[in-house]
Write a protein that holds these residues in place. Structure first.
Motif, PDB file in Angstrom:
ATOM      1  N   MET A  61       0.834  -1.212   0.000  1.00 34.90           N
ATOM      2  CA  MET A  61       0.000   0.000   0.000  1.00 34.90           C
ATOM      3  C   MET A  61       0.864   1.257   0.000  1.00 34.90           C
ATOM      4  SD  MET A  61      -2.941  -1.282   2.677  1.00 34.90           S
ATOM      5  CE  MET A  61      -3.990   0.181   2.677  1.00 34.90           C
ATOM      6  N   MET A  62       2.004   1.184   0.714  1.00 36.02           N
ATOM      7  CA  MET A  62       2.907   2.338   0.760  1.00 36.02           C
ATOM      8  C   MET A  62       3.466   2.666  -0.625  1.00 36.02           C
ATOM      9  SD  MET A  62       2.730   3.315   3.861  1.00 36.02           S
ATOM     10  CE  MET A  62       4.044   4.493   4.053  1.00 36.02           C
ATOM     11  N   TRP A  72      -1.930  -1.499  -5.185  1.00 33.83           N
ATOM     12  CA  TRP A  72      -3.185  -1.889  -4.520  1.00 33.83           C
ATOM     13  C   TRP A  72      -3.597  -3.324  -4.804  1.00 33.83           C
ATOM     14  CZ3 TRP A  72      -3.316   1.781  -1.241  1.00 33.83           C
ATOM     15  CH2 TRP A  72      -2.953   3.075  -1.613  1.00 33.83           C
ATOM     16  N   GLU A  73      -3.359  -3.774  -6.036  1.00 33.06           N
ATOM     17  CA  GLU A  73      -3.779  -5.150  -6.416  1.00 33.06           C
ATOM     18  C   GLU A  73      -3.072  -6.193  -5.551  1.00 33.06           C
ATOM     19  OE1 GLU A  73      -5.998  -5.982  -8.654  1.00 33.06           O
ATOM     20  OE2 GLU A  73      -6.167  -4.385 -10.143  1.00 33.06           O
ATOM     21  N   ASN A  74      -1.749  -6.051  -5.415  1.00 32.56           N
ATOM     22  CA  ASN A  74      -1.003  -7.016  -4.600  1.00 32.56           C
ATOM     23  C   ASN A  74      -1.342  -6.877  -3.115  1.00 32.56           C
ATOM     24  OD1 ASN A  74       0.422  -8.575  -6.470  1.00 32.56           O
ATOM     25  ND2 ASN A  74       1.936  -6.969  -6.766  1.00 32.56           N
ATOM     26  N   ALA A  75      -1.631  -5.659  -2.713  1.00 32.90           N
ATOM     27  CA  ALA A  75      -2.028  -5.445  -1.318  1.00 32.90           C
ATOM     28  C   ALA A  75      -3.316  -6.208  -1.024  1.00 32.90           C
ATOM     29  CB  ALA A  75      -2.222  -3.961  -1.046  1.00 32.90           C
ATOM     30  N   VAL A  76      -4.262  -6.156  -1.972  1.00 32.58           N
ATOM     31  CA  VAL A  76      -5.538  -6.881  -1.796  1.00 32.58           C
ATOM     32  C   VAL A  76      -5.289  -8.375  -1.605  1.00 32.58           C
ATOM     33  CG1 VAL A  76      -7.634  -7.617  -3.010  1.00 32.58           C
ATOM     34  CG2 VAL A  76      -7.004  -5.197  -2.975  1.00 32.58           C
ATOM     35  N   LYS A  77      -4.385  -8.942  -2.396  1.00 33.45           N
ATOM     36  CA  LYS A  77      -4.086 -10.386  -2.286  1.00 33.45           C
ATOM     37  C   LYS A  77      -3.523 -10.725  -0.911  1.00 33.45           C
ATOM     38  CE  LYS A  77      -3.059 -10.799  -7.220  1.00 33.45           C
ATOM     39  NZ  LYS A  77      -1.956 -10.848  -8.192  1.00 33.45           N
ATOM     40  N   SER A  78      -2.623  -9.873  -0.421  1.00 39.38           N
ATOM     41  CA  SER A  78      -2.008 -10.147   0.887  1.00 39.38           C
ATOM     42  C   SER A  78      -3.021 -10.018   2.027  1.00 39.38           C
ATOM     43  CB  SER A  78      -0.822  -9.215   1.124  1.00 39.38           C
ATOM     44  OG  SER A  78       0.208  -9.498   0.208  1.00 39.38           O
ATOM     45  N   ILE A  79      -3.907  -9.012   1.919  1.00 39.85           N
ATOM     46  CA  ILE A  79      -4.929  -8.861   2.966  1.00 39.85           C
ATOM     47  C   ILE A  79      -5.872 -10.058   2.934  1.00 39.85           C
ATOM     48  CG2 ILE A  79      -6.833  -7.442   3.841  1.00 39.85           C
ATOM     49  CD1 ILE A  79      -5.372  -5.029   2.463  1.00 39.85           C
ATOM     50  N   GLY A 103     -10.808  -2.098   2.378  1.00 42.58           N
ATOM     51  CA  GLY A 103     -11.675  -1.018   1.897  1.00 42.58           C
ATOM     52  C   GLY A 103     -10.874   0.114   1.292  1.00 42.58           C
ATOM     53  N   GLN A 104      -9.767   0.473   1.932  1.00 49.87           N
ATOM     54  CA  GLN A 104      -8.913   1.547   1.416  1.00 49.87           C
ATOM     55  C   GLN A 104      -8.362   1.181   0.038  1.00 49.87           C
ATOM     56  OE1 GLN A 104      -6.192   1.668   4.718  1.00 49.87           O
ATOM     57  NE2 GLN A 104      -7.257   3.359   5.747  1.00 49.87           N
ATOM     58  N   LEU A 118      -8.761   1.579  -6.029  1.00 53.62           N
ATOM     59  CA  LEU A 118      -8.959   0.862  -7.306  1.00 53.62           C
ATOM     60  C   LEU A 118     -10.278   1.266  -7.977  1.00 53.62           C
ATOM     61  CD1 LEU A 118      -7.739  -2.660  -6.147  1.00 53.62           C
ATOM     62  CD2 LEU A 118      -6.624  -1.253  -7.890  1.00 53.62           C
ATOM     63  N   GLY A 119     -11.003   2.173  -7.337  1.00 57.40           N
ATOM     64  CA  GLY A 119     -12.287   2.612  -7.903  1.00 57.40           C
ATOM     65  C   GLY A 119     -13.434   1.647  -7.662  1.00 57.40           C
ATOM     66  N   LYS A 120     -13.229   0.654  -6.823  1.00 57.11           N
ATOM     67  CA  LYS A 120     -14.291  -0.322  -6.513  1.00 57.11           C
ATOM     68  C   LYS A 120     -15.008   0.147  -5.231  1.00 57.11           C
ATOM     69  CE  LYS A 120     -11.767  -4.180  -8.603  1.00 57.11           C
ATOM     70  NZ  LYS A 120     -11.168  -5.514  -8.390  1.00 57.11           N
ATOM     71  N   ASN A 121     -15.734   1.247  -5.375  1.00 57.42           N
ATOM     72  CA  ASN A 121     -16.253   1.933  -4.191  1.00 57.42           C
ATOM     73  C   ASN A 121     -17.267   1.105  -3.411  1.00 57.42           C
ATOM     74  OD1 ASN A 121     -14.648   3.869  -5.307  1.00 57.42           O
ATOM     75  ND2 ASN A 121     -16.168   5.505  -5.279  1.00 57.42           N
ATOM     76  N   LYS A 122     -18.158   0.406  -4.112  1.00 58.84           N
ATOM     77  CA  LYS A 122     -19.176  -0.374  -3.394  1.00 58.84           C
ATOM     78  C   LYS A 122     -18.515  -1.502  -2.594  1.00 58.84           C
ATOM     79  CE  LYS A 122     -23.258   0.749  -6.068  1.00 58.84           C
ATOM     80  NZ  LYS A 122     -24.302   0.309  -7.008  1.00 58.84           N
TER      81      LYS A 122
END
Length: 473
Positions: free
Chosen positions: A321-322, A326-333, A351-352, A357-361
Motif C-alpha cells: 500500500m505504501m 493496490w492489487e497485490n495489497a488486496v491479495k495479501s490482505i 476497503g482503502q 482501485l475505484g471499486k467503491n461499493k
C-alpha cells in the motif's frame, strides 16, 4: 561402535549385570553381593525408566541391608514423593536427618513436600533456617530453591531478593544470572539490578551474562544507548551471544537507528536458528527506512516460518500500500483474512485498497464489516464516512455521521467531516458554521478535513475562515 564408545559399553554391561543380580536377589536365587552404591544405581535406573514399583522395592531391600544409609532413605523418600505419599516421605526424611543433617537434598525434598501440600510458609521457613548452616555451592543451591518457593507462592519481589543474595554470594552463578534477568524485568527493579551487576562486573569484568543483564536493566529504564554499550561488551566477550544481538537490535529500533538494528539482527541470524520474530524485526526496519521491497522479503521469510501468523500477511499488504500497489495489497490482505476474519484493521485496509482501485461499493462493504467488529472505533467510522464521501453518497454520509455521534459522542473529526459534506452538497453557509465550531474545538485536526478532500481549500470562503481563525489565535 565398541571401539568408539568402550567406556559407555563397559558401564552398560556393568549396569545390566547389576540388574540381573537384583533380579536374582528378588527371586531368591543365588547372587553376588550388592553394595550400597550398586543399589543406588539400580534405584536410579528404575526411576529414570518410570518403573516406580521396581524402584521402591529396590529401595526397600537396600534399606533392609543398609539401615543407616541416609542416601538410601532420601532416595526412597523421593520415590514416595513421586507417588504422592507425602506423610510417609516426611517420616523417612526425619530418620535421614538424624543420620546426616548436612545433606542439602534432605531440605530440598522436604521443601518439595511442603510445596505439594501448598504449605509455602513452612517451605520458606525451613530453607531460610538452613541457608545459614551452609556455605559455598550448597548455600547458593538453597537460595535458588528458596527463590523457586517464592515464585510458586507468587511473592515475586522476594524471588528477586533471593537471587540478588545468591549473586552477592556467588557472582558467577549462571542459573541465578539467567533467572534474575527475567525477574528484574518482571518486578521493574532495574536500578537495583544495575547496581548489582555493576558490582559483579567490577569484580569479574569478563562475565558476559552480567554485562547482558546490565544491558537489559538499562533497556528497562529506556536508557537505550547505555544498554547498547553493555550488549557490545557482552558480545565482545562471547561473539556467539545471540540474545545480546537480539536485544541490541531492539534497542537500536527504539532509537530509530534502523540500519544498525539490521546489522546486529543479521548477526543474530548468522549464529542462531532462524526465527520469525527476527525476520519480522528486520522487515520492520526496512519498512521504516521506506525500503518496501526488502521489507516484504523479510516479512515473507517470517511468514514461511510462521504461516499461521495473519499479522505478517497484513504487514506485507501495508508495504504494498505504501507503494500504491493496490492489487497485490488486496491479495495479501485476503491471505490475512483467511486466517483471521475478526480483525477490523484488515477490512479497513481492504476497503482503502478498493477505494483506490475505484471499486467503491466493495470498499463500503469492507468498511461496514469493520464496523460490525469495532463499532466503538472512531477510526473505523472515519474510514466508512470517508468512503461514502469519496463515492459521492453525501446524504448517507450525513446519516452515518449522526449514527457515529450517537454511539461515540461529538468528536472533532466528525465535525470537520460534517463541514466537508455540507460544503460538497452546496450548503456552504451551514458548512462554514460547522467548520468554525470544529476549529474552536480542535484546530490541529483541520488536517483531517484537508486529507478527506484537498479540493476544499479551493473554496475562498473556507480559506478565509481558516486564515481569520489563525490570525485571531
Amino acid at each position: 561402535m565398541n571401539q568408539d564408545f568402550p567406556l559407555f559399553n563397559e558401564d552398560f554391561e556393568e549396569l545390566r549385570d547389576l540388574l540381573q543380580q537384583f533380579e536374582n536377589l528378588r527371586a531368591g536365587r543365588s547372587h553376588s553381593f550388592l553394595d550400597e552404591d550398586s543399589f543406588e544405581q539400580i534405584i536410579d535406573y528404575y526411576d529414570e525408566h518410570d518403573e516406580l514399583p521396581n524402584a521402591i522395592q529396590a529401595a526397600e531391600i537396600a534399606i533392609e541391608q543398609f539401615p543407616y544409609s541416609s542416601t538410601l532413605l532420601l532416595k526412597k523418600a523421593n520415590l514416595l514423593i513421586e507417588t504422592k505419599k507425602y506423610t510417609d516421605a516426611l517420616e523417612l526424611l526425619e530418620k535421614a536427618a538424624i543420620l546426616d543433617s548436612t545433606d542439602i537434598n534432605l531440605y530440598i525434598l522436604q521443601t518439595d513436600i511442603y510445596l505439594a501440600l501448598n504449605q509455602h510458609e513452612k517451605a520458606a521457613a525451613l530453607l531460610e533456617e538452613q541457608i545459614q548452616q551452609f556455605d559455598g555451592e550448597d548455600r547458593t543451591e538453597l537460595l535458588l530453591e528458596l527463590a523457586d518457593v517464592y515464585d510458586d507462592w507468587e511473592e515475586f519481589d522476594r524471588v528477586f531478593d533471593c537471587l540478588k543474595i545468591a549473586l552477592e554470594h556467588d557472582p558467577n552463578n549462571e542459573e541465578a544470572l539467567h533467572k534474575i534477568c527475567f525477574w528484574t524485568e518482571y518486578t521493574g527493579r532495574n536500578e537495583e539490578s544495575i547496581r548489582l551487576h555493576s558490582n559483579i562486573i567490577n569484580e569479574f569484568p569478563y562475565n558476559q551474562l552480567a554485562w547482558f543483564n546490565l544491558g537489559t536493566a538499562y533497556q528497562g529504564l529506556k536508557l537505550y544507548e547505555k544498554a547498547i554499550d553493555s550488549y557490545l561488551y557482552a558480545v565482545a566477550i562471547d561473539e556467539k551471544f545471540d540474545y545480546a544481538y537480539r536485544n541490541m537490535g531492539d534497542a537500536y529500533i527504539r532509537l530509530r537507528k534502523f540500519q544498525d538494528a539490521i546489522e546486529v539482527l543479521q548477526k543474530h541470524l548468522e549464529i542462531a536458528k532462524p526465527e520469525d520474530v527476527i525476520y519480522e524485526a528486520i522487515g520492520h526496519c526496512y519498512e521504516k527506512m521506506r525500503k518496501f521491497t526488502q521489507a516484504r522479503y523479510y516479512y515473507r521469510k517470517a511468514s514461511h516460518l510462521s504461516p499461521q501468523d495473519d499479522k505478517l500477511y497484513y504487514k506485507i499488504a501495508v508495504a504494498y500500500m505504501m507503494e500504491a500497489n493496490w492489487e497485490n495489497a488486496v491479495k495479501s490482505i485476503a491471505s490475512a483474512l483467511k486466517i483471521n476474519k475478526s480483525s477490523a484493521d484488515y477490512y479497513v485496509a481492504l476497503g482503502q485498497c478498493y477505494l483506490e482501485l475505484g471499486k467503491n461499493k466493495d470498499a463500503l462493504i469492507q468498511f461496514m464489516s469493520a464496523l460490525r467488529i469495532k463499532p466503538q472505533s472512531i477510526g473505523t467510522w472515519q474510514e466508512f464516512i470517508r468512503g461514502l464521501y469519496v463515492s459521492g453518497f453525501f446524504d448517507e454520509a450525513m446519516v452515518q455521521l449522526d449514527e457515529a455521534e450517537q454511539k461515540l459522542g461529538r468528536k472533532p473529526v466528525f465535525q470537520y467531516y460534517r463541514a466537508a459534506v455540507l460544503i460538497a452538497q452546496g450548503r456552504s453557509k451551514e458548512g462554514l458554521i460547522q467548520l468554525e465550531t470544529a476549529l474552536q474545538l480542535a484546530p490541529r485536526q483541520l488536517r483531517k478535513m484537508v486529507e478527506l478532500d484537498p479540493a476544499l481549500l479551493q473554496h475562498s470562503n473556507v480559506v478565509e475562515l481558516i486564515a481569520r481563525y489563525r490570525k485571531k489565535k
